[in-house]
Design a protein around this motif. Structure first.
Motif, PDB file in Angstrom:
ATOM      1  N   ARG A 168      -2.968  -0.991  -7.858  1.00 51.03           N
ATOM      2  CA  ARG A 168      -4.427  -0.774  -7.898  1.00 51.03           C
ATOM      3  C   ARG A 168      -4.751   0.472  -8.718  1.00 51.03           C
ATOM      4  NH1 ARG A 168      -4.029  -2.086  -2.390  1.00 51.03           N
ATOM      5  NH2 ARG A 168      -4.115   0.125  -1.850  1.00 51.03           N
ATOM      6  N   LEU A 169      -3.932   1.510  -8.553  1.00 52.74           N
ATOM      7  CA  LEU A 169      -4.193   2.767  -9.254  1.00 52.74           C
ATOM      8  C   LEU A 169      -4.105   2.586 -10.766  1.00 52.74           C
ATOM      9  CD1 LEU A 169      -4.719   5.808  -9.271  1.00 52.74           C
ATOM     10  CD2 LEU A 169      -2.281   6.178  -8.967  1.00 52.74           C
TER      11      LEU A 169
ATOM     12  N   GLY B 224       3.182  -0.518   1.045  1.00 51.14           N
ATOM     13  CA  GLY B 224       1.820  -0.068   0.750  1.00 51.14           C
ATOM     14  C   GLY B 224       1.751   0.803  -0.495  1.00 51.14           C
ATOM     15  N   TYR B 225       2.829   1.526  -0.769  1.00 50.28           N
ATOM     16  CA  TYR B 225       2.829   2.407  -1.946  1.00 50.28           C
ATOM     17  C   TYR B 225       2.815   1.580  -3.229  1.00 50.28           C
ATOM     18  CZ  TYR B 225       4.329   5.819  -5.420  1.00 50.28           C
ATOM     19  OH  TYR B 225       4.405   6.609  -6.537  1.00 50.28           O
TER      20      TYR B 225
ATOM     21  N   TRP C 263      -7.730   9.278  -4.858  1.00 44.98           N
ATOM     22  CA  TRP C 263      -6.999   8.286  -5.654  1.00 44.98           C
ATOM     23  C   TRP C 263      -5.528   8.197  -5.227  1.00 44.98           C
ATOM     24  CZ3 TRP C 263      -8.635   6.640 -11.085  1.00 44.98           C
ATOM     25  CH2 TRP C 263     -10.021   6.771 -11.253  1.00 44.98           C
TER      26      TRP C 263
ATOM     27  N   PRO D 266      -2.237   7.748  -2.431  1.00 45.69           N
ATOM     28  CA  PRO D 266      -1.971   6.756  -1.377  1.00 45.69           C
ATOM     29  C   PRO D 266      -2.152   7.348   0.018  1.00 45.69           C
ATOM     30  CG  PRO D 266       0.085   7.520  -2.345  1.00 45.69           C
ATOM     31  CD  PRO D 266      -1.008   8.172  -3.124  1.00 45.69           C
TER      32      PRO D 266
ATOM     33  N   GLU E 182      -3.315   6.259   2.961  1.00 49.16           N
ATOM     34  CA  GLU E 182      -2.833   5.566   4.169  1.00 49.16           C
ATOM     35  C   GLU E 182      -1.314   5.598   4.296  1.00 49.16           C
ATOM     36  OE1 GLU E 182      -3.950   4.921   7.082  1.00 49.16           O
ATOM     37  OE2 GLU E 182      -5.819   5.755   6.308  1.00 49.16           O
TER      38      GLU E 182
ATOM     39  N   ARG F 242       1.717  -1.452  -3.695  1.00 43.17           N
ATOM     40  CA  ARG F 242       0.389  -2.063  -3.871  1.00 43.17           C
ATOM     41  C   ARG F 242      -0.629  -1.018  -4.315  1.00 43.17           C
ATOM     42  NH1 ARG F 242       2.268  -4.535   0.750  1.00 43.17           N
ATOM     43  NH2 ARG F 242       1.024  -3.219   2.132  1.00 43.17           N
ATOM     44  N   HIS F 243      -0.537   0.175  -3.722  1.00 46.29           N
ATOM     45  CA  HIS F 243      -1.441   1.251  -4.111  1.00 46.29           C
ATOM     46  C   HIS F 243      -1.293   1.565  -5.595  1.00 46.29           C
ATOM     47  CE1 HIS F 243      -3.476   5.145  -4.200  1.00 46.29           C
ATOM     48  NE2 HIS F 243      -2.433   5.544  -4.905  1.00 46.29           N
TER      49      HIS F 243
END
Lengths: 468, 468
Positions: free
Chosen positions: A373-374, A366-367, A126, A128, A130, A369-370
């Motif tokens: 989603r999280l 990216g963090y 769960w 980040p 990537e 966006r992660h």
């Protein structure tokens, strides 16, 4: 008048007594430690100016008393009935199942075959992943000092700058120089306890509260009092009475989403709390490690107070990585100076690489966006786990606005420690309520981490126990 | 009999006095902290049941006493004459130039324009840069739990296995489960101090010794006694007298190459030391962070003693990276159990990513080759710096067999603190002897880090001062 022979017996008896007393004092004064080897018979006889047989008699009587024991061929050793600082032995004796250390260790030591609804962090999948890999690749190309040198005492200027901006988003105004990086959120609180507490001081915590607060405070030999939680924060009337009665030095609480209850501070409770803090000269540590889980930020004590008597701490272990740990303290400028000295003395520089890694991940789109989603994934898991628990008779105390924890009540009459013990036999680590409760008032509660509670087996085993 | 008017004056005077006394007690009892805001006048008047003007009088008299001060428009605050735990104020008052904290902070805060012959670590370009980059690239491909999850309480099994083998090379026999990983060597000693010491305990250190031992022990509120160093280790006769006189609980020393003197323990001193330790129930922390610099290993107390009363600690900050910090404690099995609880309480999991990085670098053949080159490079720098220092009248106390430190005596009559102060004005950070000396017996000494002393400017500035 005593005869010569009797006198001799008296003398030798008193020499044995004296020898025993010397050993007892060394043990009491901890110059001989539990498990430590006693002086050799010949050497000690010489030191005291008695015969070796006197020392043998003394040692054998101390063995009979259980204070020391003999190990064949290697001498005499202090028995292990107490150790210098055994945290498990400070404070009330608890069942192993509700001992704060035990739950932490079970969760940390659990193999892949174990399910861990009781643990306090997300499954690695769960996190980040990537952005973390990308940041590590970037670090592998960093300049030599980033790879090898100590950081500055406050820690990465870039990360402190970013944190200052992020804190402003929660209405906490602070300059980057009011932030000192630490090796974790736990180390941040530990450093503050060193700074603010003397052994024997009283500290107020929430009841229930994150169990490692209790473990940490035990390590500082602090007394604890617990203030009951309501869904809007601590019970302010109860708090006022406790402040009157116990005059605690410090209050440690969570910002935003409360662990374990999921409660959220309301503005009115925050305001009353800070008025009480002023009246009673209370310092507050606000542990803000769950901020990134919130959909919209709850009121912060540190924001209302302007970092006067509130210190805010944070970390990235819950949202970013618990492997590359990094935390921070935000406080008034004058305290930061003293904290730097303490940080250098107790951990020297430290944590530069992890701080650079965190900075790299946080700066990455990216963090963000992660995390979006999280938050959605956690909300979904929260609904699902709450429903499945209710279906087997386990009722959430409140339905949290965000985060990963559900604080739940078992059906009447069940003891969470018994349930946890039985579940462990089936490879499931639970977190029974009294591990979180200073007053031991939560025996009917369990804390569930919804991200770790999605396996059918959790509900099968719990359901079986509740019906059985 | 007093008249009504006089009675009133007396009453109001005693109310002011009482109000002042309440504030004094809160400050003394630390429920009001230095820098902390005093209760509001109206609120405090209500609390005490006196008039606001009584509180105003009381506050103004406390201002006059210097105990509190007023800040225009924002109220009254406790003056800053003392802070809860100001390390700089525990222990004897020292010149800032020989204050252990000051040297650490100068070295850690120094920009690239500064030369740092006084600092305790290698320039980043001397560290194994390529193996570190390679290890970071490998980590970026690791499994998700390595990137994101907490480690086990003892820390990476792979690294502990490797350390167990490496310790065997120094004749220290221990199972991997006798090793607990920490976040640094400093944190390792700190954890042991928490475990072994009570405030007020006496600890023996070498005189001179690594100055951060003193800083750390101040943070634990320990008393210190210093045992003079000889080229073969501590002066054993002096040690025996100190053990008799002060009964220290603990002795903290370096293994192998001594910091700052470069002395090396001889087998006969090691043996006598351990006999004394047994006789006086002394526990020993042997700080083994310089092991990889040795050409051939010196005797280890931990090897002679079999980890009975000796605890060995290590780290990789000096040889591998001070950015990715990682340390460890090697101790008897029973102590490890207690140290796990303390580690969890005070830093939770921690340090997994750094430990994996260290394991990856140590397992790489490139590291071994790097260390061979580094030892040769240090030996060369040692010769060069010793010669250049001698040329300007600064004499090494001994010529060390290995390592990076040269402990040197200034020409008669010069005070190293003065020299350090003048050098700092020219952007050179030195390490004056008394920062290392508990007894303040090293005012004529300086410690040079040969890897940081290769710039001509060091000798120009020092030479100028010595002749000037």
């Amino acid at each position: 008048m005593v005869s010569g022979a009797v006198q001799m017996v008296v003398d030798s008896k008193s020499k044995v007594e004296t020898t025993m007393e010397v050993i007892r004092q060394r043990i009491a004064g901890r110059s001989l430690l539990p498990g430590g080897k006693l002086p050799s018979i010949r050497g000690f006889a010489q030191t005291l100016g008695v015969s070796p047989s006197t020392v043998v008699d003394a040692y054998e009587r101390l063995v009979a008393e259980g204070l020391i024991h003999a190990r064949r061929g290697s001498g005499f050793f202090v028995a292990n009935q107490s150790v210098p600082l055994s945290l498990a032995e400070i404070g009330p004796k608890l069942d192993r199942e509700i001992d704060p250390f035990w739950i932490s260790r079970q969760s940390l030591e659990a193999g892949d075959a174990m399910l861990k609804p009781g643990c306090g962090w997300l499954p690695p999948s769960w996190l980040p992943e990537e952005p973390l890999r990308k940041a590590l690749r970037a670090l592998s190309r960093a300049e030599a000092p980033v790879l090898g040198d100590y950081g500055s005492p406050l820690g990465s200027p870039g990360l402190r700058q970013l944190l200052s901006q992020r804190l402003a988003g929660r209405a906490i105004e602070c300059a980057p120089d009011q932030i000192i990086l630490t090796e974790s959120g736990t180390q941040a609180i530990d450093l503050l306890c060193r700074f603010l507490l003397e052994p024997g001081d009283t500290v107020m915590v929430d009841d229930p509260c994150y169990f490692n607060f209790q473990a940490l405070l035990r390590a500082h030999r602090a007394k604890m009092v617990g203030v009951p939680m309501t869904p809007a924060g601590p019970d302010i009337d109860a708090m006022e009475q406790m402040l009157e009665a116990h005059r605690p030095r410090l209050y440690i609480t969570n910002a935003g989403i409360h662990n374990p209850t999921g409660a959220m501070l309301s503005p009115v409770v925050a305001h009353r709390l800070l008025k009480l803090a002023e009246q009673f000269g209370l310092t507050i540590i606000e542990d803000d490690i769950f901020a990134d889980f919130e959909h919209s930020p709850a009121p912060r004590l540190a924001a209302f107070d302007g970092l006067d008597r509130v210190v805010s701490i944070g970390s990235f272990s819950k949202t970013l990585s618990a492997s590359a740990r990094s935390g921070y303290i935000t406080a008034r400028p004058q305290w930061i100076e003293n904290l730097i000295d303490l940080k250098i003395a107790t951990s020297f520089g430290g944590g530069r690489l992890n701080a650079e890694l965190v900075l790299s991940v946080l700066s990455d789109g990216g963090y963000r966006r992660h995390m979006e989603r999280l938050r959605a994934r956690l909300a979904q898991a929260m609904t699902q786990v709450a429903e499945r628990l209710q279906a087997i008779g386990i009722a959430p105390w409140l339905y949290p606005q965000a985060g990963m924890f559900l604080w739940c009540q078992l059906p009447e009459g069940l003891d969470a420690a018994d349930v946890a013990r039985a579940a462990l036999a089936k490879n499931i680590v639970l977190a029974p309520g009294n591990a979180f409760s200073v007053s031991q008032a939560a025996r009917g509660f369990l804390r569930f981490n919804v991200s770790q509670s999605l396996d059918d087996r959790v509900f099968e085993v719990l359901g079986g126990q509740i019906q059985g």
